[in-house]
Design an enzyme around this catalytic site. Structure first.
Site, PDB file in Angstrom:
ATOM      1  N   GLY A 227       0.810  -1.200   0.000  1.00  0.00           N
ATOM      2  CA  GLY A 227       0.000   0.000   0.000  1.00  0.00           C
ATOM      3  C   GLY A 227       0.849   1.258   0.000  1.00  0.00           C
ATOM      4  CB  CYS A 228       0.265   4.550   1.608  1.00  0.00           C
ATOM      5  SG  CYS A 228      -1.345   4.956   0.887  1.00  0.00           S
ATOM      6  CB  ALA A 229       4.236   1.433   3.797  1.00  0.00           C
TER       7      ALA A 229
END
Length: 353
Positions: free
Chosen positions: A143-145
């Protein structure tokens, strides 16, 4: 036993999805999708104004999202546009490093917004000129990481094989999760925030050149936080999960985790000249500044990237890093991103002359 040699960032590039969507047009599209069908839409409408976004780029034209779409159509769009973005970002990064696809030894591909088997680097291989012997490392679910974690992984792979050319490519098409069949707060927030894009960088250990050295990396996953954010798999596609408010979570719980991660590197918060953060949204940026005791407004590159591109998930933090390095990185910075898990991923960089 000798310590691994640190890896250097030789280059960094970004790529934009082909269609531009203004926030005003996004709000009108959301009203078509949700207005009159979801009782809470009028209460949620201000999120389009408070998101801090002027425009973003999307994989498909806006009218495409207003029609019912299933897995086959979403997957076709992901494969076509995702492969194009992979090639655009990867070629630009290799060009900057003075390399070609045939020079690449390891390809790390980070993407969580579509399903591709074979994965994107295999589909792009012919256009890129990758060697048959190049190692492929596709990574899903960050995801966003993913931008920060992917950079950390590329650094470790490069350090383990000095001289090897490691190409990291991060591609996300978040807008393919826009749904006409779902009526919920999280779906409206996603429509107000998400954009599409890509980024790539070349990492190598034991050579010369580059603009930053990867000093260290670390992650922290909080227990019992699987419901904070992520995807759910539905019959018609991926659906966004925002079950807990992320800004107050970051404000209250991020600082101790970052302090602990830096302590493992022999560092403190005071040793860091600049945090380079994933701008998940305006409220998230505000929360990061508060949690890390930064001056209000100091995360200026983050706000600019969010304004111009929206939240593209994993590649967004690399867009921020690209802006930061073009104006000049300070001696020591930390790339930081929050993602599903719920996880904070960090990469500590030393600027090179």
């Amino acid at each position: 036993m000798t310590s691994p040699r640190p890896a250097d960032l030789l280059s960094l590039s970004t790529a934009r999805a082909p269609h531009v969507l203004s926030q005003a047009d996004a709000a009108r599209a959301a009203e078509q999708m949700f207005g009159g069908r979801y009782a809470g839409f009028e209460r949620m409408r201000p999120v389009f104004e408070s998101a801090g976004i002027d425009q973003r780029q999307t994989a498909m034209p806006i009218d495409w999202y207003l029609q019912p779409r299933g897995w086959p159509e979403r997957t076709d769009a992901y494969l076509e546009t995702g492969t194009d973005l992979f090639v655009a970002a990867a070629k630009a990064a290799l060009d900057e490093a003075g390399l070609s696809g045939g020079d690449v030894d390891v390809i790390v591909t980070v993407s969580s917004t579509g399903v591709a088997t074979p994965s994107l680097e295999a589909r792009a291989s012919g256009r890129m000129g990758f060697r048959p012997g190049a190692a492929r490392v596709p990574v899903f679910g960050l995801g966003c990481a993913g931008g920060a974690t992917g950079l950390a992984l590329a650094g470790r792979l490069a350090s383990a094989a000095p001289g090897a050319v490691v190409l990291l490519v991060v591609v996300e098409l978040c807008t393919l999760s826009f749904r006409t069949d779902d009526l919920g707060k999280a779906d409206i927030v996603a429509t107000a925030l998400f954009g599409d894009g890509a980024a790539a960088c070349v990492v190598r250990s034991g050579g010369e050149g580059g603009f930053a050295r990867i000093e260290a990396s670390a992650e922290h996953t909080w227990p019992d936080t699987l419901d904070v954010m992520g995807w759910r798999v539905d019959p018609t596609g991926l659906g966004v999960i925002f079950d807990r408010a992320i800004p107050p979570f970051a404000r209250n719980r991020l600082r101790p985790a970052v302090v602990e991660m830096l302590a493992g590197q022999g560092r403190t918060l005071e040793d860091i000249d600049r945090f380079i953060c994933h701008p998940g949204g305006m409220k998230v940026i505000d929360a990061l500044e508060a949690a890390l005791s930064l001056e209000v407004g100091s995360l200026d590159h983050e706000r600019t990237v969010l304004r111009d591109h929206g939240n593209m998930s994993a590649p967004t933090v690399l867009h921020v890093l690209d802006r930061a390095r073009r104006v000049g990185l300070p001696p020591r910075s930390v790339v930081l991103a929050l993602g599903p898990g719920f996880t904070c991923s960090t990469v500590t960089l030393e600027a090179l002359a």
